[in-house]
Design a protein around this motif. Structure first.
Motif, PDB file in Angstrom:
ATOM      1  N   GLN A  75      13.819  89.284 -16.275  1.00  0.00           N
ATOM      2  CA  GLN A  75      12.913  89.641 -15.171  1.00  0.00           C
ATOM      3  C   GLN A  75      13.470  89.116 -13.843  1.00  0.00           C
ATOM      4  O   GLN A  75      13.316  89.749 -12.800  1.00  0.00           O
ATOM      5  N   ARG A 105      12.319  86.278 -19.652  1.00  0.00           N
ATOM      6  CA  ARG A 105      12.051  85.679 -18.329  1.00  0.00           C
ATOM      7  C   ARG A 105      13.287  85.782 -17.432  1.00  0.00           C
ATOM      8  O   ARG A 105      13.196  86.109 -16.248  1.00  0.00           O
ATOM      9  N   GLN A 154       2.808  86.959 -21.286  1.00  0.00           N
ATOM     10  CA  GLN A 154       2.456  87.373 -19.931  1.00  0.00           C
ATOM     11  C   GLN A 154       3.703  87.514 -19.060  1.00  0.00           C
ATOM     12  O   GLN A 154       4.638  86.732 -19.181  1.00  0.00           O
ATOM     13  N   GLN A 155       3.681  88.502 -18.239  1.00  0.00           N
ATOM     14  CA  GLN A 155       4.792  88.709 -17.316  1.00  0.00           C
ATOM     15  C   GLN A 155       4.940  87.478 -16.425  1.00  0.00           C
ATOM     16  O   GLN A 155       3.971  86.780 -16.145  1.00  0.00           O
TER      17      GLN A 155
END
Lengths: 250, 250
Positions: free
Chosen positions: A98, A95, B192-193
Motif C-alpha cells: 500500500q 501494508r 483494515q486498510q
C-alpha cells in the motif's frame, strides 16, 4: 545455577515467567482488563524487527460468530471461541505494498522474515500475559484451513495468518511437559549427531510423564511420538496456499 | 495504563524487560558466567513447541576462527566475532530423521513450524539475557551466505540456520527506535486498510527520531525506508538454498 537459602534455583521474575510457561487451554469467563490488553499488545510491538521492516499485523477477533468459525477451522478447539481474547498473528507485506505499489514481494526470504518476526511478537505477548496472571496457548491449528481463515478475516494478498493466541484467566494450572534437554538441543561449534543414550533417557522421562499425568495418560515415548507425527503428510496444501497469497513464489 | 506514584507507567518486571528491549551491538569484554548462560539456554528450551515436535537446534559458536568467518558471512558485523556468546538458532528436522529414517519431510508447513518455534526460543533467550543485565541482537545476516554458514557449522540436510544471537554485557545503552503504533498494527475482527493519517504521523515521528539521534543521523521517514528496502530483491537465492537443504520442497 545459584540456589537460594531454601535450596531452590534462584531466578529473577522474568526468567521465572519464562520457565513457568504452560499452555493454558481452560479459562474462566473473566474478561481481560483494557489496560492489561494494551500492555500485552505493546509488548508484542516491542520485539525486534528485521531491517526495521515491521511486517506483522495482529487481528483481534472479538465477534462471537467469527470466533466460533475459527474454533471449527482450527480443528474444533473450543477455547478459540471461549477464551477472553483471541489474537491472530499474521505476516503482513500488504501494508508495504500500500505504501509502495512497486514493492518487490514474493521472495521466500520474506516468508522467513515474516514468520520469525511475527513469532518474536507472539512470544512477547504470551509472556506479558503470563506476567499479568493470565495464561494462553498458541493455535497453529488456524493453518488447518488457511483459505477459510483468510476469507473470514478479509486478509488480502501478501498477508499470511501464522498462528493465533488464546489469552484469558486460567481455570486450571496445567502440568509442565518435560522438553528435550540442553545436551540434545545445544551443539558446540559444529552440528553433532544425536546422542542416543541421552535420547533413551529422555524417552524414558516422557514415558513416565505420560503414564503419571492427571488426565489423558498414555504409553509413549518422545521417539514414538515423533514416528507417529512424521509418518503422515504435514499440511500438504500449504505451499499452494502460500503461493496464492503471494508468498514464497521465488 | 496504570500510573504509579511518580506518574510513570506501572509495569511488572517481565513487562519492563520486554519494553526496554534495544538491540545491543557494543559489548564489553566480560565473559558470561556459566550459570547465566545455562539459565538463558534453559529459557530458550521452555518455549512452546508445535505438536510437541521440538524442531530446533542451537549451535553455540565459541571458536574464534569460526566466529570471525561468521562475522564476515553476516556482512562484516564485527560483534558476531567479539560478543561474549554467539548462538545460531536452526530449524532442525534432521534429528527426527535420525530417529525415524522414513519421516515425511520437505513440507512447506514444516518450514513455517521450524521458523516460528525457533523464533519463540530465540525471543526467550534474548529476554532472559536482558533480565540478567546482558544485552543482545538478532543476526539475520547469517542468511546472507547460507551455504557457507551451513558448511562452516557442518549442518546436515533438514537443518536450516535461521538467525544468530549475539549476547554480552552492554558497553553502551542504545536508543530506542519508535515502532509502528497499535492503531496501525492491530486490526479489529477484519483486516483494515492502512490508516494514512496514522502513517503520516508515524513517518513524522521517525523523521524526527533519525534527525535527533546521537549518531548516524539521517533524513528519512519509515515510508521512505520501506520504499528503499523493498525496491530491491530480498535474498533471491533463499528458495534454492531451502530446497537444497530439504525444506519447502512441497
Amino acid at each position: 545455577m545459584a540456589l537460594n537459602a531454601i535450596g531452590e534455583v534462584d531466578m529473577n521474575s522474568t526468567i521465572a515467567t519464562i520457565m513457568r510457561h504452560r499452555s493454558v487451554r481452560h479459562f474462566t469467563e473473566q474478561a481481560i482488563e483494557a489496560d492489561k490488553l494494551e500492555q500485552i499488545l505493546n509488548c508484542a510491538l516491542a520485539a525486534s524487527t528485521s531491517s526495521f521492516i515491521q511486517c506483522t499485523s495482529i487481528i483481534r477477533v472479538s465477534k462471537p460468530a467469527l470466533r466460533q468459525q475459527l474454533a471449527e477451522y482450527a480443528g474444533g478447539q473450543g477455547y478459540v471461541a471461549s477464551a477472553a481474547e483471541f489474537l491472530v498473528f499474521c505476516a503482513d507485506f500488504n501494508r508495504h505494498q500500500q505504501i509502495h505499489p512497486e514493492a518487490q514481494l514474493g521472495f521466500t526470504e520474506q516468508t522467513l522474515i515474516g514468520a520469525i518476526d511475527t513469532a518474536l511478537m507472539g512470544q512477547n505477548a504470551l509472556l506479558a500475559a503470563q506476567s499479568l496472571g493470565l495464561g494462553g496457548v498458541f493455535i497453529g491449528g488456524i493453518r488447518n484451513n488457511p483459505q477459510q481463515v483468510t476469507a473470514l478475516l478479509g486478509l488480502p494478498e501478501h498477508v499470511l495468518p501464522l498462528f493465533g493466541i488464546c489469552i484469558g484467566y486460567p481455570a486450571r494450572e496445567p502440568q509442565s511437559k518435560p522438553h528435550l534437554p540442553l545436551s540434545i538441543v545445544v551443539h558446540q561449534d559444529q552440528y553433532q549427531q544425536l546422542d542416543r543414550s541421552a535420547l533413551a533417557e529422555y524417552d524414558q522421562h516422557i514415558r513416565e510423564y505420560y503414564a503419571a499425568r492427571s488426565s489423558n495418560t498414555k504409553q509413549t515415548s518422545w521417539s514414538e511420538h515423533v514416528k507417529a507425527a512424521l509418518s503422515k503428510e504435514s499440511r500438504p496444501f500449504m505451499k499452494e496456499y502460500l503461493n496464492g497469497q503471494g508468498f514464497s513464489l521465488k
